[in-house]
Scaffold this motif. Structure first.
Motif, PDB file in Angstrom:
ATOM      1  N   TYR A  50       0.352  14.463  -8.082  1.00  0.00           N
ATOM      2  CA  TYR A  50       1.064  14.800  -6.971  1.00  0.00           C
ATOM      3  C   TYR A  50       2.314  15.441  -7.327  1.00  0.00           C
ATOM      4  O   TYR A  50       3.032  15.995  -6.242  1.00  0.00           O
ATOM      5  N   ALA A  64       3.534   6.467 -10.821  1.00  0.00           N
ATOM      6  CA  ALA A  64       3.849   6.901  -9.509  1.00  0.00           C
ATOM      7  C   ALA A  64       3.418   6.087  -8.479  1.00  0.00           C
ATOM      8  O   ALA A  64       2.628   5.070  -8.416  1.00  0.00           O
ATOM      9  N   GLU A  65       3.963   6.498  -7.119  1.00  0.00           N
ATOM     10  CA  GLU A  65       3.664   6.013  -5.756  1.00  0.00           C
ATOM     11  C   GLU A  65       4.385   4.731  -5.613  1.00  0.00           C
ATOM     12  O   GLU A  65       4.414   3.636  -6.417  1.00  0.00           O
ATOM     13  N   VAL A  68       2.837   0.965  -5.244  1.00  0.00           N
ATOM     14  CA  VAL A  68       2.593   0.681  -6.812  1.00  0.00           C
ATOM     15  C   VAL A  68       3.698   0.357  -7.794  1.00  0.00           C
ATOM     16  O   VAL A  68       3.438  -0.441  -8.549  1.00  0.00           O
ATOM     17  N   ARG A  94       0.667  -6.618   1.753  1.00  0.00           N
ATOM     18  CA  ARG A  94      -0.119  -5.265   1.519  1.00  0.00           C
ATOM     19  C   ARG A  94      -0.414  -4.425   2.722  1.00  0.00           C
ATOM     20  O   ARG A  94      -0.468  -3.401   2.623  1.00  0.00           O
ATOM     21  N   PHE A  95      -1.147  -5.237   3.602  1.00  0.00           N
ATOM     22  CA  PHE A  95      -1.385  -4.686   4.762  1.00  0.00           C
ATOM     23  C   PHE A  95      -0.358  -3.995   5.545  1.00  0.00           C
ATOM     24  O   PHE A  95      -0.516  -2.869   5.866  1.00  0.00           O
TER      25      PHE A  95
ATOM     26  N   GLU B  65      -8.703  -3.949   5.766  1.00  0.00           N
ATOM     27  CA  GLU B  65      -8.554  -3.013   4.784  1.00  0.00           C
ATOM     28  C   GLU B  65      -9.050  -3.328   3.319  1.00  0.00           C
ATOM     29  O   GLU B  65      -8.741  -4.162   2.653  1.00  0.00           O
ATOM     30  N   VAL B  68      -7.107  -3.845   0.015  1.00  0.00           N
ATOM     31  CA  VAL B  68      -6.261  -5.137   0.032  1.00  0.00           C
ATOM     32  C   VAL B  68      -7.199  -6.360   0.210  1.00  0.00           C
ATOM     33  O   VAL B  68      -6.783  -7.583  -0.453  1.00  0.00           O
ATOM     34  N   ARG B  94      -4.336   0.885  -9.395  1.00  0.00           N
ATOM     35  CA  ARG B  94      -3.911   1.000  -7.816  1.00  0.00           C
ATOM     36  C   ARG B  94      -3.658   2.352  -7.514  1.00  0.00           C
ATOM     37  O   ARG B  94      -3.788   2.819  -6.259  1.00  0.00           O
ATOM     38  N   PHE B  95      -3.177   3.000  -8.356  1.00  0.00           N
ATOM     39  CA  PHE B  95      -2.713   4.285  -8.236  1.00  0.00           C
ATOM     40  C   PHE B  95      -4.100   5.383  -7.698  1.00  0.00           C
ATOM     41  O   PHE B  95      -4.276   5.806  -6.995  1.00  0.00           O
ATOM     42  N   TRP B  96      -5.019   5.147  -8.660  1.00  0.00           N
ATOM     43  CA  TRP B  96      -6.359   5.732  -8.269  1.00  0.00           C
ATOM     44  C   TRP B  96      -7.079   5.351  -7.073  1.00  0.00           C
ATOM     45  O   TRP B  96      -7.522   6.192  -6.410  1.00  0.00           O
ATOM     46  N   LYS B  98      -5.886   4.162  -4.650  1.00  0.00           N
ATOM     47  CA  LYS B  98      -5.037   4.805  -3.377  1.00  0.00           C
ATOM     48  C   LYS B  98      -5.453   6.534  -3.322  1.00  0.00           C
ATOM     49  O   LYS B  98      -5.511   6.810  -2.229  1.00  0.00           O
ATOM     50  N   PHE B  99      -5.256   7.012  -4.149  1.00  0.00           N
ATOM     51  CA  PHE B  99      -5.695   8.450  -4.340  1.00  0.00           C
ATOM     52  C   PHE B  99      -7.264   8.715  -3.489  1.00  0.00           C
ATOM     53  O   PHE B  99      -7.401   9.469  -2.815  1.00  0.00           O
ATOM     54  N   ASP B 101      -8.771   6.575  -1.527  1.00  0.00           N
ATOM     55  CA  ASP B 101      -8.483   6.383  -0.062  1.00  0.00           C
ATOM     56  C   ASP B 101      -7.862   7.525   0.830  1.00  0.00           C
ATOM     57  O   ASP B 101      -8.220   7.772   1.726  1.00  0.00           O
ATOM     58  N   GLU B 102      -6.917   8.223   0.051  1.00  0.00           N
ATOM     59  CA  GLU B 102      -6.088   9.031   0.792  1.00  0.00           C
ATOM     60  C   GLU B 102      -6.703  10.622   0.830  1.00  0.00           C
ATOM     61  O   GLU B 102      -6.665  11.233   1.726  1.00  0.00           O
ATOM     62  N   LYS B 103      -7.729  10.863  -0.305  1.00  0.00           N
ATOM     63  CA  LYS B 103      -8.249  12.002  -0.326  1.00  0.00           C
ATOM     64  C   LYS B 103      -9.791  12.072   0.047  1.00  0.00           C
ATOM     65  O   LYS B 103     -10.212  13.290   0.127  1.00  0.00           O
ATOM     66  N   VAL B 131      -9.454  16.824  -9.847  1.00  0.00           N
ATOM     67  CA  VAL B 131      -8.545  15.697 -10.293  1.00  0.00           C
ATOM     68  C   VAL B 131      -9.388  14.399 -10.810  1.00  0.00           C
ATOM     69  O   VAL B 131      -9.171  13.923 -11.846  1.00  0.00           O
TER      70      VAL B 131
END
Lengths: 220, 220
Positions: A50, A64-65, A68, A94-95, B65, B68, B94-96, B98-99, B101-103, B131
């Motif tokens: 990012y 990052a994030e 997190v 978390r939700f 979610e 979660v 957790r970073f990945w 989230k990545f 989910d977002e992408k 990525v």
């Protein structure tokens, strides 16, 4: 030294979330202010996906994030718990933190857009604020009696939003529309933890006013 | 009985993520198939904010979610760990997740849009896949040698994407463009855990083909 560095921006809500978590745990850290117009090599290498702040470096290892990072801080350092101990309460926290991350761009947009577009954006922002208002019914803070993970995640709606409203003249939050949210915000803004963990109101107001001016002048 | 109910959809990646986590832990559960055209009162009450599946009910208490829910399952039930034990590795997982989910919406969009819009969407989807391809260099799975939290979160790109490609004729993933990603996907699709936790390929292919047909026929 704790071996902790934070790459951030003084006036950024995401960056302040992380600083707040570090202070709750009493972790000493070095804050490195980034220039987003000229990002440091360390930032580009630490968050290659990012290239954004905040990034926490712990003994040289980057994360990052902001949400997190806060969970990592909560797990690794001694001190008061940031997330609830009970797994169900933790899931609910978390939700709500995820909800805030996903929905805040809509609130931000409604503060800056204009004309008909803004009317549509306002509807969306009101939906978000209504959900938060409803969640805060009969609650002192999102975390219950004290500030917790979700209240930290909510620093934009707690602190920044009022300053942007003052700068742009666009008012989204009123106690008639969102009484529980406003009651929460009053308690939030008067709480020592918040006062100690927010940037200067004057500095932010000046910044956002100059941004309003730049928008009014249009592209050169 | 474990007191666990899952409100979901048989063919939904988010729903399957949760089922997979429950199976890893060996938790008995009742699966309640929702009809999204006519959502149950239980779903509307259990996830009033989004009114979406999946929702886990544990002893009557709802969690929404998918990511979660998986963290909750990992914390509450005995059995093999889903997230890594080491806090740093857990943060990276957790970073990945989230990545992803977002992408993923960008990848999904590129599979369905048309003409010039699709060319733009494809560029964004390729960025996402690039990525992931880079992250999988020198790795068997996202989780290392075995399947973990991120591999479960990645079930859409691991399984669904190939089926949608076949239905729409839009091919995003090739081994020339994304060699590490394709190597991961081959191992993924041949792994018992995946075979046991995915819906029927034929059923999904039929569903997506009928959707392609509906798009071609246009609005009535």
């Amino acid at each position: 030294m704790s071996g902790v560095k934070l790459l951030g921006i003084n006036g950024s809500p995401a960056s302040r979330r992380v600083e707040w978590a570090l202070k709750i745990k009493g972790v000493e850290y070095e804050f490195i202010e980034e220039d987003l117009q000229n990002k440091s090599q360390l930032l580009l290498e630490s968050n290659p996906v990012y290239k954004k702040i905040p990034v926490l470096l712990h003994n040289g290892k980057p994360i990052a994030e902001s949400l997190v990072i806060i969970e990592y801080i909560d797990e690794v350092f001694e001190g008061p718990c940031i997330l609830p101990k009970d797994p169900y309460d933790r899931a609910i926290a978390r939700f709500w933190a995820k909800f805030l991350d996903e929905k805040l761009p809509a609130v931000w947009k409604a503060l800056w857009s204009q004309g008909e577009e803004q009317e549509e954006d306002k509807k969306e922002a009101y939906e978000v604020l209504k959900v938060l208002d409803n969640e805060l019914k009969d609650k002192k803070f999102f975390g219950g009696d004290g500030i917790g993970f979700v209240d930290i995640a909510a620093n934009f709606v707690g602190f920044w939003i009022g300053i942007v409203e003052e700068a742009t003249g666009v008012v989204l939050v009123t106690s008639e529309k969102f009484p529980n949210f406003c009651a929460w915000r009053n308690k939030y803004l008067n709480c020592d933890q918040v006062k100690e963990n927010m940037p200067s109101r004057e500095m932010l107001l000046g910044y956002f006013k100059s941004r309003v001016q730049a928008v009014a002048n249009g592209p050169k």
